[in-house]
Design an enzyme around this catalytic site. Structure first.
Site: not given
Ligand code: GCU
Length: 665
Positions: A273, A352, A380
């Site tokens: 990400e 997730d 979340e």
């Molecule tokens: C999810 C979450 C993110 C977080 C990511 C992670 O995608 O929405 O905010 O950074 O998990 O576990 O790194």
């Protein structure tokens, strides 16, 4: 902001003779943990009885007259690390352990019995933690915000400064009381100022915090920016195989450990990400993790490396790339290449933290690598601490999942407890649900997840109901009706949430980025690899052998079961298969009728939860009553929104009416 004591709110216990008779504590308070153990016990007894007990050295211990009038803290070989015994001996209760963490945990266990006014006579028990590492991961940013935080702002950071105050101590007490022995204080997405946490700028406060934590048996960890040498402006590469880079880290780690000797190590999110990682240099994750692990090995440090690595720039038109496969595909081939002080931290499922997912196939895949399970108690995707969702029943299912990596001792619980492969560097971590709200967790009932997570790591054999009852008793006292009602709410909550949100394991269907509230197509044409593939005939992702092949990543018999539409468990059907709306489930219902029925049922369950809670007016503190009823009113509304959007969407797509003729729009 002021703060409450959560389950550590020791109150006066009128007429509880067992505590009233205790007049002495015998202990040698020769270290911070021992001092805190004695203090905790003394404070608790003073609160229960209104009278301070006398504290004496162990050598002054006198034999009592028969009735229990003292508590002795004795360090003695006998229990495994961090375990304890509680027993009655010569007019006293003995808390015995081979190390001081064990004493601290034994002290809390004893206090908790008194808090619930249980009888102490004849007590005789031995407890040893199942998992060596029992950690919380905070996603707190240095500006004071919390990524996916639903209970206010950070109590670790504000305006790029580190906060160390009374709340830090209460936090550490809360964590220690449920056996947590490690905490990562900052977000895995390490950016901006957080990159500087390994520089002189923040050392004093970090050391102070690490010392407070250590006094409660908690190892202090930080998240690390993989590209720190570049982002701190010192090197132009972070290539793990470049000797200059390795030397930079060795030097930096020496400086960090000189300043914060109690540091347990680092948690790292790399190549995920948008975070930097070894892929930039054409290297793999073993290269990256091992380079850092070498640098902190001299200090006994750990590198906890996350397996949440996937392509987040997918094309929704592409049906071959499967995000669910990515953790497995990236890490399986590295099995056996990681150093001993590296642990791979694996999310419970391949996607997730959805309300339902299959267990991550790396559990049962990896056989030569230290492994840790990551779950998320920050809700979340499970109602963001506005909905009640007691997650311990879900975590129990994950822990009890047989991987078939061996004939016996092969569950996820066995793996992360070190039973399967004899590992010591293993355990469980939860993305924390805390913030600076007065009650720590936003929703009062979300504290059951924080409490329960710690208890589950220490004693995973406990039933979810038992853990819930413990927490209710500690937090709200012994009233039978209160216990029954709150237990009902907690135990109904995850099944209800699953029913009124996304069906049959498909997940998602939430508003993008916020991850709150229904939006069936919210992620359907996006780049995140999270699709439901619904059309007018059917729904689901084909992950069988004719699809992405994900089902075959499991060991038998799972692979054959998941691969086969006829055998796949209902709750995961749409995760593994694309099926017609008229497909008959194991339950005998069609998929579409299941969608309608569960969505109506889920809302009814929430209505009943809210109705039952209203009966507690006057029986739980007014403040709590107000906060919880406010949130339940929202949950009722919001569950209806979920129900109506999901039902309407699938009615319009399929054209198939509800057999029961209920209102769908
Ligand atoms: C999810 C979450 C993110 C977080 C990511 C992670 O995608 O929405 O905010 O950074 O998990 O576990 O790194």
């Amino acid at each position: 902001m002021g703060f409450e004591q959560a389950w550590l709110d020791y109150g006066k216990k009128e007429g509880y003779a067992d505590a009233e008779r205790i007049r002495y504590i015998y202990a040698d308070a020769d270290s911070a943990v021992m001092k805190n153990s004695v203090k905790e016990l003394r404070d608790a007894l003073a609160a229960f009885t209104g009278r301070d007990p006398q504290v004496n050295a162990l050598s002054e211990r006198k034999e009592g007259t028969g009735q229990i009038e003292s508590i002795c803290l004795v360090k003695k070989e006998g229990c495994r690390a961090e375990g304890y015994r509680l027993y009655e001996e010569k007019g006293g209760i003995v808390v015995e352990a081979s190390d001081e963490r064990g004493i601290l945990y034994g002290v809390f266990a004893l206090i908790f019995r008194m808090q619930r006014q249980e009888t102490l006579a004849g007590i005789d028990l031995k407890k040893e933690p199942a998992m060596p590492l029992r950690m919380v991961n905070h996603w707190d940013n240095m500006d004071g915000s919390i990524e996916r935080g639903y209970s206010g702002r950070s109590f670790f950071f504000e305006n790029n400064e580190i906060l160390v105050d009374e709340r830090t101590v209460t936090y550490a007490r809360l964590m220690a009381s449920v056996g947590i022995n490690g905490a990562v204080i900052n977000n895995v997405n390490v950016k901006d100022q957080a990159t500087y946490m390994i520089t002189e700028k923040y050392f004093d406060k970090l050391r102070e915090m690490s010392e407070i934590f250590a006094g409660y048996g908690i190892r202090f960890f930080m998240s690390l920016n993989y590209a720190a040498p570049v982002e701190l402006g010192e090197l132009d590469s972070a290539d793990p195989l470049d000797e200059g880079v390795a030397a930079w880290w060795e030097k930096r780690m020496k400086i960090v450990y000189d300043a914060i000797p109690l540091l347990g190590g680092f948690l790292i999110k790399a190549d995920s990400e948008g975070r930097p990682g070894p892929f930039t240099y054409g290297r793999d994750h073993a290269d990256g993790a091992n380079m850092l692990a070498r640098a902190i090995e001299p200090y006994g440090g750990l590198i906890i490396w996350r397996c949440f690595v996937y392509n987040c720039r997918q094309d929704w038109r592409d049906r071959k790339t499967d995000r669910a496969r990515s953790g497995y595909d990236n890490f399986m081939e590295l099995d056996g290449r990681f150093r001993n002080n590296v642990i791979l931290q694996i999310k419970n499922g391949p996607m997730d933290f959805q309300v339902r997912e299959p267990v991550h196939p790396l559990f049962g895949g990896l056989t030569k690598t230290n492994q840790m399970l990551e779950v998320q108690i920050a809700q979340e995707y499970t109602g963001q601490q506005r909905h009640i969702c007691y997650l311990i029943p879900w975590f129990k299912q994950i822990l009890e999942f047989r991987t078939y990596v061996k004939e016996t001792d092969d569950t996820v619980r066995d793996i992360v407890s070190g039973k399967t492969f004899g590992q010591k560097n293993c355990g469980m971590a939860a993305v924390a649900n805390t913030g600076d709200d007065e009650n720590w967790t936003g929703h009062d009932l979300a504290a059951a997840n924080l409490y329960g997570f710690g208890r589950l790591c220490y004693e995973p054999e406990l039933a979810a109901q038992e853990i819930a009852k413990e927490w209710i008793g500690l937090t709200y006292g012994r009233d039978q009706e209160v216990e029954e009602t709150i237990l009902f709410l907690l135990m109904e909550s995850w099944p209800a949430y699953e029913k009124y949100t996304s069906p049959l394991g498909i997940g998602w269907m939430v508003n993008p980025s916020l991850h709150y509230g229904p939006s069936v197509d919210g992620y359907e044409y996006d780049r995140w690899g999270t699709y439901h593939r619904a059309d007018h005939l059917g729904i689901g992702v084909n992950r069988s052998r004719n699809g992405t092949g994900y089902a075959l990543l499991y060991r038998e018999p799972h692979a054959s079961v998941y691969d086969d539409m006829e055998k796949c468990p209902d709750e995961l059907l749409l995760f593994f298969h694309h099926v017609p709306y008229t497909w008959k489930l194991g339950s005998g219902k069609t998929v579409i009728q299941h969608i309608y029925d569960t969505h109506f049922e889920g809302v009814e369950m929430v209505d009943e939860m809210a109705r039952r809670f209203e009966e507690l007016k006057g029986k739980v503190p007014e403040k709590v009553y107000g906060r919880v009823t406010g949130r339940l009113a929202h949950q009722k509304e919001h569950a209806r929104e979920w129900r109506d959007q999901i039902n309407t969407y699938f009615y319009r797509k399929s054209g198939i009416p509800d057999e029961k003729g209920r209102e769908i729009f």
